[in-house]
Design a protein around this motif. Sequence first.
Motif, mmCIF file in Angstrom:
data_model
loop_
_atom_site.group_PDB
_atom_site.id
_atom_site.type_symbol
_atom_site.label_atom_id
_atom_site.label_comp_id
_atom_site.label_asym_id
_atom_site.label_seq_id
_atom_site.Cartn_x
_atom_site.Cartn_y
_atom_site.Cartn_z
ATOM 1 N N GLY A 184 39.426 33.284 54.788
ATOM 2 C CA GLY A 184 38.324 33.870 54.605
ATOM 3 C C GLY A 184 38.882 34.890 53.514
ATOM 4 N N ASN A 185 39.936 36.145 54.171
ATOM 5 C CA ASN A 185 40.287 37.203 53.729
ATOM 6 C C ASN A 185 40.624 36.441 52.310
ATOM 7 O OD1 ASN A 185 40.426 38.271 56.039
ATOM 8 N ND2 ASN A 185 43.254 37.729 55.945
ATOM 9 N N LEU A 186 41.053 35.671 51.729
ATOM 10 C CA LEU A 186 41.403 34.959 50.292
ATOM 11 C C LEU A 186 39.278 35.585 50.086
ATOM 12 C CD1 LEU A 186 42.360 34.385 47.301
ATOM 13 C CD2 LEU A 186 42.208 31.934 48.417
ATOM 14 N N ARG A 187 38.575 34.851 50.284
ATOM 15 C CA ARG A 187 37.029 35.516 49.734
ATOM 16 C C ARG A 187 35.766 36.450 49.796
ATOM 17 N NH1 ARG A 187 38.640 30.842 48.346
ATOM 18 N NH2 ARG A 187 38.042 28.988 49.122
ATOM 19 N N LEU A 188 36.838 37.165 50.206
ATOM 20 C CA LEU A 188 36.121 38.593 51.008
ATOM 21 C C LEU A 188 36.878 39.594 49.587
ATOM 22 C CD1 LEU A 188 36.855 39.564 54.557
ATOM 23 C CD2 LEU A 188 35.205 39.409 53.033
ATOM 24 N N MET A 189 38.527 39.302 48.981
ATOM 25 C CA MET A 189 38.821 39.922 48.317
ATOM 26 C C MET A 189 38.303 39.408 46.770
ATOM 27 S SD MET A 189 42.700 39.433 49.600
ATOM 28 C CE MET A 189 43.602 40.009 47.962
ATOM 29 N N GLU A 190 37.964 38.008 46.756
ATOM 30 C CA GLU A 190 37.141 37.386 45.481
ATOM 31 C C GLU A 190 36.352 38.260 45.532
ATOM 32 O OE1 GLU A 190 39.596 32.717 45.200
ATOM 33 O OE2 GLU A 190 37.463 33.347 45.980
ATOM 34 N N ALA A 191 35.418 38.065 46.654
ATOM 35 C CA ALA A 191 33.691 38.759 46.529
ATOM 36 C C ALA A 191 34.099 40.150 45.819
ATOM 37 C CB ALA A 191 33.463 38.838 48.117
ATOM 38 N N ASP A 192 34.815 40.935 46.238
ATOM 39 C CA ASP A 192 34.955 42.198 46.155
ATOM 40 C C ASP A 192 35.975 42.034 44.424
ATOM 41 O OD1 ASP A 192 34.405 43.031 48.809
ATOM 42 O OD2 ASP A 192 36.668 43.042 49.093
ATOM 43 N N HIS A 193 36.343 41.543 44.530
ATOM 44 C CA HIS A 193 36.800 40.719 43.123
ATOM 45 C C HIS A 193 35.589 41.448 41.659
ATOM 46 C CE1 HIS A 193 38.139 39.903 38.750
ATOM 47 N NE2 HIS A 193 39.197 40.155 39.197
ATOM 48 N N LYS A 194 34.900 40.426 42.578
ATOM 49 C CA LYS A 194 33.371 39.934 41.948
ATOM 50 C C LYS A 194 32.571 41.787 41.292
ATOM 51 C CE LYS A 194 29.765 36.554 41.260
ATOM 52 N NZ LYS A 194 29.023 35.097 41.704
ATOM 53 N N GLU A 195 32.589 41.723 42.442
ATOM 54 C CA GLU A 195 31.728 42.473 42.957
ATOM 55 C C GLU A 195 31.750 44.320 42.538
ATOM 56 O OE1 GLU A 195 31.286 44.548 46.500
ATOM 57 O OE2 GLU A 195 30.386 42.801 47.558
ATOM 58 N N ASP A 196 33.416 44.559 42.039
ATOM 59 C CA ASP A 196 33.976 45.514 41.089
ATOM 60 C C ASP A 196 33.503 45.178 39.477
ATOM 61 O OD1 ASP A 196 34.766 46.880 43.338
ATOM 62 O OD2 ASP A 196 36.863 45.607 43.021
#
Length: 249
Positions: free
Chosen positions: A56-68
């Motif tokens: 779950g934490n990895l998916r949040l980090m990936e989502a934030d990275h995609k947003e950035d």
Amino acid sequence: MPGKQTTLGRTLRLARADVLALVDQAEDPRKMLDQLIRDYSNSIREAEQAVAGTIGNLRLMEADHKEDTVAADEWGARALAASRKADELRAGGGAAQAETFDNLARKALERQITAESEAMAAEPLIAAQTEVVEKLTRNLDAMREKLVGLDSRRDQLLARAGAAEARTRMLDAVASMDVTDPTADLGRFEAKIRREEARAAGRAEPADSPLDAQFERLDDLGKKAEVDARLARLKNNGSPSTGDGRAAA
């Protein structure tokens, strides 16, 4: 995070534990296996929760990275649009308005740089978290396989324990049985009977002998004749006498 790290570390240690070797050394296989399977099942559930949280934490980090990344592209596009507008205005003689759009382009570029920096900073963290998730997933799969092995080994050990208990009971029963030869006791009893029979026969033989009985009757008759003779002499002489005719002293 400390609690999560502790759970993940315990998960890794449990995945590497040689559980089947511990089961082989169990003094009480039934209790050992039941408790071990319960504990190991609980550990697997904890590991599943830990892996799920890490994913779950990895998916949040990936989502934030995609947003950035998307934001960096968008701010780059805005900066380009503002810069082109400034160039058009400047070409048309609107230098003041052109400067305004150049300032907008500068602000857009600043936002683009910030977004790109955040995306770049997240990339190594995402790579590390991805490696952790893959490792935990492999270890979790290994734990599940070992649990299947525990179930299988449990049946084998319980069967062995039952056979060992049955063998022990059989040996105890055999040890408690009297395996001596019963004919020895019969032989001793027969010898005793023969001795009693011989003793009885020995006592009965003199009493049943006709010759001895005749001599005993002869002795009785001689004694009676002697008594009668002495009685006669007593009456005739007035005094008893011995059997050879002499007067008693």
